[in-house]
Design a protein around this motif. Structure first.
Motif, PDB file in Angstrom:
ATOM      1  N   UNK A 315       0.784  -1.239   0.000  1.00 18.98           N
ATOM      2  CA  UNK A 315       0.000   0.000   0.000  1.00 18.98           C
ATOM      3  C   UNK A 315       0.819   1.295   0.000  1.00 18.98           C
ATOM      4  N   UNK A 316       1.843   1.462   0.858  1.00 17.26           N
ATOM      5  CA  UNK A 316       2.580   2.728   0.784  1.00 17.26           C
ATOM      6  C   UNK A 316       3.337   2.889  -0.532  1.00 17.26           C
ATOM      7  N   UNK A 317       3.817   1.781  -1.103  1.00 16.61           N
ATOM      8  CA  UNK A 317       4.569   1.857  -2.354  1.00 16.61           C
ATOM      9  C   UNK A 317       3.650   2.150  -3.536  1.00 16.61           C
ATOM     10  N   UNK A 318       2.420   1.691  -3.460  1.00 20.46           N
ATOM     11  CA  UNK A 318       1.447   2.061  -4.496  1.00 20.46           C
ATOM     12  C   UNK A 318       1.227   3.572  -4.464  1.00 20.46           C
ATOM     13  N   UNK A 319       1.115   4.116  -3.256  1.00 22.93           N
ATOM     14  CA  UNK A 319       0.944   5.557  -3.104  1.00 22.93           C
ATOM     15  C   UNK A 319       2.162   6.307  -3.634  1.00 22.93           C
ATOM     16  N   UNK A 320       3.372   5.813  -3.323  1.00 24.70           N
ATOM     17  CA  UNK A 320       4.598   6.408  -3.858  1.00 24.70           C
ATOM     18  C   UNK A 320       4.591   6.392  -5.386  1.00 24.70           C
ATOM     19  N   UNK A 321       4.225   5.226  -5.941  1.00 31.00           N
ATOM     20  CA  UNK A 321       4.317   5.021  -7.388  1.00 31.00           C
ATOM     21  C   UNK A 321       3.329   5.874  -8.152  1.00 31.00           C
ATOM     22  N   UNK A 322       2.164   6.125  -7.566  1.00 34.62           N
ATOM     23  CA  UNK A 322       1.157   6.941  -8.242  1.00 34.62           C
ATOM     24  C   UNK A 322       1.580   8.401  -8.310  1.00 34.62           C
ATOM     25  N   UNK A 323       2.332   8.837  -7.302  1.00 32.41           N
ATOM     26  CA  UNK A 323       2.810  10.220  -7.287  1.00 32.41           C
ATOM     27  C   UNK A 323       4.058  10.345  -8.156  1.00 32.41           C
ATOM     28  N   UNK A 324       4.430  11.558  -8.440  1.00 36.47           N
ATOM     29  CA  UNK A 324       5.620  11.783  -9.274  1.00 36.47           C
ATOM     30  C   UNK A 324       6.886  11.482  -8.491  1.00 36.47           C
ATOM     31  N   UNK A 325       7.753  10.657  -9.067  1.00 38.55           N
ATOM     32  CA  UNK A 325       9.038  10.342  -8.452  1.00 38.55           C
ATOM     33  C   UNK A 325      10.100  11.242  -9.084  1.00 38.55           C
ATOM     34  N   UNK A 326      10.869  11.968  -8.268  1.00 36.31           N
ATOM     35  CA  UNK A 326      11.880  12.877  -8.826  1.00 36.31           C
ATOM     36  C   UNK A 326      12.781  12.168  -9.835  1.00 36.31           C
ATOM     37  N   UNK A 327      13.135  12.850 -10.885  1.00 35.90           N
ATOM     38  CA  UNK A 327      13.899  12.247 -11.980  1.00 35.90           C
ATOM     39  C   UNK A 327      15.298  11.787 -11.574  1.00 35.90           C
ATOM     40  N   UNK A 328      15.846  12.378 -10.505  1.00 35.11           N
ATOM     41  CA  UNK A 328      17.196  11.987 -10.093  1.00 35.11           C
ATOM     42  C   UNK A 328      17.187  10.766  -9.176  1.00 35.11           C
ATOM     43  N   UNK A 329      16.004  10.163  -8.936  1.00 39.05           N
ATOM     44  CA  UNK A 329      15.898   8.927  -8.177  1.00 39.05           C
ATOM     45  C   UNK A 329      15.860   7.736  -9.121  1.00 39.05           C
ATOM     46  N   UNK A 330      16.434   6.623  -8.672  1.00 35.31           N
ATOM     47  CA  UNK A 330      16.319   5.360  -9.402  1.00 35.31           C
ATOM     48  C   UNK A 330      15.895   4.288  -8.402  1.00 35.31           C
ATOM     49  N   UNK A 331      14.727   3.669  -8.688  1.00 35.43           N
ATOM     50  CA  UNK A 331      14.125   2.736  -7.734  1.00 35.43           C
ATOM     51  C   UNK A 331      13.841   1.399  -8.404  1.00 35.43           C
ATOM     52  N   UNK A 332      14.230   0.320  -7.725  1.00 36.86           N
ATOM     53  CA  UNK A 332      13.781  -1.021  -8.094  1.00 36.86           C
ATOM     54  C   UNK A 332      12.786  -1.467  -7.040  1.00 36.86           C
ATOM     55  N   UNK A 333      11.566  -1.751  -7.487  1.00 30.44           N
ATOM     56  CA  UNK A 333      10.467  -2.081  -6.591  1.00 30.44           C
ATOM     57  C   UNK A 333      10.131  -3.568  -6.725  1.00 30.44           C
ATOM     58  N   UNK A 334      10.337  -4.322  -5.638  1.00 24.16           N
ATOM     59  CA  UNK A 334      10.045  -5.757  -5.600  1.00 24.16           C
ATOM     60  C   UNK A 334       8.776  -5.982  -4.786  1.00 24.16           C
ATOM     61  N   UNK A 335       7.777  -6.550  -5.439  1.00 20.88           N
ATOM     62  CA  UNK A 335       6.512  -6.837  -4.770  1.00 20.88           C
ATOM     63  C   UNK A 335       6.321  -8.346  -4.708  1.00 20.88           C
ATOM     64  N   UNK A 336       6.406  -8.907  -3.481  1.00 18.76           N
ATOM     65  CA  UNK A 336       6.274 -10.350  -3.287  1.00 18.76           C
ATOM     66  C   UNK A 336       4.898 -10.679  -2.715  1.00 18.76           C
ATOM     67  N   UNK A 337       4.258 -11.699  -3.291  1.00 17.80           N
ATOM     68  CA  UNK A 337       2.945 -12.137  -2.817  1.00 17.80           C
ATOM     69  C   UNK A 337       2.873 -13.653  -2.903  1.00 17.80           C
ATOM     70  N   UNK A 338       1.979 -14.243  -2.121  1.00 19.01           N
ATOM     71  CA  UNK A 338       1.926 -15.699  -2.008  1.00 19.01           C
ATOM     72  C   UNK A 338       1.500 -16.385  -3.299  1.00 19.01           C
TER      73      UNK A 338
END
Length: 421
Positions: A315-338
């Motif tokens: 949930x918090x990462x979905x909120x992060x992802x929907x908003x604008x991420x500054x261009x000087x950031x580089x993020x790898x997002x791993x979402x694990x589910x059963x």
């Protein structure tokens, strides 16, 4: 590492208590051990006042402890410390009286002493019950904590009746402890009797309900009056007490980026109370919100990051992802589910990928548990990275150990400390 002014506040409160005690004199002759025993009791009163203030969920706690969730860590250890101090005081005061008897010092009858003993034993009983109850049910744990006002009131009564200091004099030590006690008493009254009535300022009406994964409910509300102002990644307390729904306040992460007039929570039915909400909440029902809280904010970290979500921790990462991420950031997002049935928002998150946000979906049923060796495939070992994690504590601790033994250059591991069901 972020500085936490709350730690300094706790240390300063204890230091000033000791410093002012040095200059205070008892109103009658007592042993040196009895004097130190009353200093220990004073430390306990300061600790209890701070515990009660943390229980108010005042927004200043986010600043003092770098997030309300982290303030409850200090709440826990202050509670343990206060109880230990009370036990030490109870033992040393009796030893001090023994010394006074042996020296022929008269000891007046103290009708208030029994309240101190009752306070200590009741605290011990309630703490043991609370530890057990928290493992069973959050709501029972919270209800039991309300009974803490009884031994606390007994302890305050015991202090004002039994102290061998002029408690209402204008000496700095007495003024200080009176201020401390007023803060503690007003805090406990507010948190138990007023918080639920005053703090929930934001009113919403359920506009839609969606099952976004197996056992996971998305609640979208439309603001009825004032809209809550929050940042992606923050959480709030929600409650609804209408019709057949008696869902009292519970913290949940706000699961979408800020949107005017709208608020969304995505809730996993992990406990009996949240499961009951699924059966009772309907479109058109009203709910109330208190907050926002939390400092889970990736923008305060390094530019190179790894986000890891486990289950409803998305949930918090979905909120992060929907908003604008500054261009000087580089993020790898791993979402694990059963499994596929329990993956919330996986398709949406794939659609939110961009140059500086790479989404990696990890179905544990197909690939096994997410490991650091899998994460290493996407990260340059020369980069210093910050890890942002939200998910089950066992998963976090397993990955923490793996990171420590990996070739990755880890800066900080950030995570929320709430584990309520």
């Amino acid at each position: 590492m972020k500085k936490k002014p709350g730690i300094l506040l706790i240390l300063f409160s204890m230091i000033i208590t000791w410093a002012l005690w040095v200059f205070i004199k008892p109103t009658r002759e007592i042993s040196t051990l009895s004097e130190y025993s009353q200093l220990i009791a004073s430390f306990a009163l300061v600790a209890f006042a701070l515990i009660n203030f943390i229980s108010t969920r005042n927004k200043i706690l986010d600043v003092l402890f770098d997030g309300l969730d982290k303030s409850y860590i200090y709440h826990k250890y202050l509670s343990i410390s206060a109880l230990v101090l009370v036990i030490i005081h109870n033992i040393t005061i009796e030893l001090g009286k023994g010394i006074e008897r042996s020296q022929g010092i008269p000891i007046p009858r103290d009708p208030y002493a029994m309240y101190g003993a009752f306070s200590m034993y009741l605290f011990i009983i309630l703490v043991l019950i609370a530890i057990i109850a928290k493992k069973l049910n959050y709501e029972r744990w919270k209800a039991i904590h309300k009974f803490m006002i009884i031994p606390y009131a007994m302890g305050i009564y015991h202090y004002y009746g039994s102290a061998t200091y002029a408690v209402f004099s204008f000496k700095p030590f007495n003024i200080w402890l009176n201020i401390v006690n007023i803060m503690g008493i007003s805090s406990v009254i507010y948190s138990i009797f007023l918080y639920e009535k005053i703090s929930f300022k934001y009113k919403y009406k359920v506009s839609s309900l969606n099952i976004v994964a197996d056992g996971t409910l998305e609640i979208t509300g439309s603001a009825l009056k004032k809209d809550i102002d929050y940042k992606p990644g923050q959480f709030a307390f929600i409650k609804t007490l209408q019709n057949d729904n008696k869902f009292v306040s519970h913290p949940f992460t706000i699961s979408e980026a800020p949107k005017k007039g709208e608020l969304q929570f995505t809730i996993k039915g992990l406990g009996d109370h949240t499961k009951e909400l699924f059966d009772t909440l309907k479109v058109g029902d009203k709910f109330e919100v208190s907050g926002p809280h939390g400092k889970f904010n990736y923008k305060s970290g390094r530019k190179r990051q790894v986000w890891i979500a486990g289950g409803i921790g998305v949930t918090p990462f979905r909120s992060f992802s929907q908003a604008e991420i500054p261009k000087d950031f580089l993020v790898d997002f791993f979402y694990a589910f059963n499994n596929e049935e329990e993956s919330a928002y996986s398709e949406e998150l794939e659609g939110l990928q961009r140059d500086n946000l790479r989404v990696h979906l990890f179905n544990s049923k197909e690939k096994g548990f997410l490991s650091v060796s899998e994460i290493e495939k996407y990260i340059d070992t020369k980069d210093t990275i910050d890890i942002y994690f939200c998910g089950p504590a066992p998963m976090r601790e397993s990955l923490r150990k793996q990171f420590a033994n990996s070739h990755l250059n880890i800066g900080e591991l950030h995570y929320e400390h709430f584990q309520f069901k």
